[in-house]
Design an enzyme around this catalytic site. Structure first.
Site, PDB file in Angstrom:
ATOM      1  N   ALA A 139       0.845  -1.188   0.000  1.00 28.01           N
ATOM      2  CA  ALA A 139       0.000   0.000   0.000  1.00 28.01           C
ATOM      3  C   ALA A 139       0.886   1.246   0.000  1.00 28.01           C
ATOM      4  CB  ALA A 139      -0.903   0.005   1.227  1.00 28.01           C
TER       5      ALA A 139
ATOM      6  N   GLY B 288      -0.158  -5.128   0.533  1.00 27.32           N
ATOM      7  CA  GLY B 288      -1.284  -5.085  -0.389  1.00 27.32           C
ATOM      8  C   GLY B 288      -0.977  -5.742  -1.719  1.00 27.32           C
TER       9      GLY B 288
ATOM     10  N   GLU C 203      -1.615  -9.366  -1.166  1.00 29.45           N
ATOM     11  CA  GLU C 203      -3.072  -9.540  -1.108  1.00 29.45           C
ATOM     12  C   GLU C 203      -3.680  -9.460  -2.505  1.00 29.45           C
ATOM     13  OE1 GLU C 203      -4.321  -7.805   3.236  1.00 29.45           O
ATOM     14  OE2 GLU C 203      -3.495  -6.375   1.794  1.00 29.45           O
TER      15      GLU C 203
ATOM     16  N   GLU D  43       3.138  -5.797   7.191  1.00 31.90           N
ATOM     17  CA  GLU D  43       2.411  -4.703   7.840  1.00 31.90           C
ATOM     18  C   GLU D  43       2.760  -4.547   9.316  1.00 31.90           C
ATOM     19  OE1 GLU D  43      -0.327  -5.976   4.424  1.00 31.90           O
ATOM     20  OE2 GLU D  43       1.053  -6.940   5.826  1.00 31.90           O
TER      21      GLU D  43
END
Length: 256
Positions: free
Chosen positions: A64, A107, A110, A130
């Site tokens: 992210a 991310g 993911e 994270e």
């Protein structure tokens, strides 16, 4: 600037490329929005039979974009409705292949796990780091990773923030194939073309039943499979496929 590039569909294959090289393809809101729009459109497009998702030959997505969220409040994050953008990818009815070179972290990992098939380079880096910045995965990392590699491997990666290579991801069951880094894009396209030649109605039913059945009791999942199997006998593609088999020729599937 388009931060997600679309090529095709050509011969049934569409290619989506994340295009933020200056940020190692970090996922900001624009990227997520554009991905959601493309997946929704391609999911409705009868000329698209398979989608390849890539970040190019250097990196898939490094995570992210922390600059967007570092100072955000819980309410601001809630109002962004990012989960709806991810949902557009998860609900795409077309087969999706992630071609992963380089970083697929946070991310990015993911995002790769939203695909149906992952082709990884042997030097790819998967992980959910994270925890190293005081947060946790928020787009399926704790759930999809556990379903892919099991509780104990997932706990190790999630709690340590460690990353694994493409070879390690394949050994754990996170990747479908691992190939040399310079072959990832070509192999993903090869698989996509192979899938695009198959009957699209059958492909869509296989994907739908497999995903729906994962969290259902076995008896219910088997019923879903049985009903979908029976339904396909109403398609022209079933008639064409079996006729071609008996006539020893290549079938031509039209998605009807």
């Amino acid at each position: 600037m388009n931060e997600v590039l679309l090529a095709g569909p050509s011969d049934g294959v569409a290619v989506l490329t994340i295009n933020r090289p200056e940020a190692r393809n970090a996922l900001n809101q624009r990227v997520r929005q554009q991905l959601a729009e493309h997946f929704a459109a391609l999911g409705r497009d009868p000329d698209t039979r398979c989608i390849v998702l890539t970040g190019g030959s250097s990196f898939f997505a490094a995570g992210a974009d922390l600059k967007e969220i570092a100072s955000a409040s819980p309410i601001e994050l809630h109002l962004r409705n990012v989960h709806r953008l991810w949902q557009a990818i998860a609900e795409c009815p077309k087969p999706v292949i992630a071609a992963v070179n380089g970083y697929a972290l946070g991310g990015g990992c993911e995002l790769a796990m939203h695909a149906d098939i992952i082709v990884a380079g042997d030097g790819a880096k998967f992980g959910q780091p994270e925890i190293k910045v005081g947060i946790m995965p928020g787009a399926g990392g704790t759930q999809r990773l556990t379903r892919a590699i099991g509780k104990f491997q997932a706990m190790k990666l999630l709690l340590s923030g460690l990353s694994i290579t493409g070879k390690e991801a394949f050994a754990m069951g996170l990747a479908s194939e691992v190939v040399p880094d310079d072959e990832v894009q070509a192999r993903a396209l090869e698989l996509a073309r192979m899938i695009a030649e198959q009957p699209p109605l059958a492909a869509a039913q296989i994907k739908e039943v497999l995903l729906a059945g994962q969290n259902a009791p076995l008896d219910a999942a088997l019923m879903l499979e049985r009903k979908a199997f029976q339904l396909l006998f109403a398609s022209e593609d079933q008639k064409e496929g079996m006729a071609a088999f008996f006539e020893k020729r290549k079938p031509v599937y039209r998605g009807r």
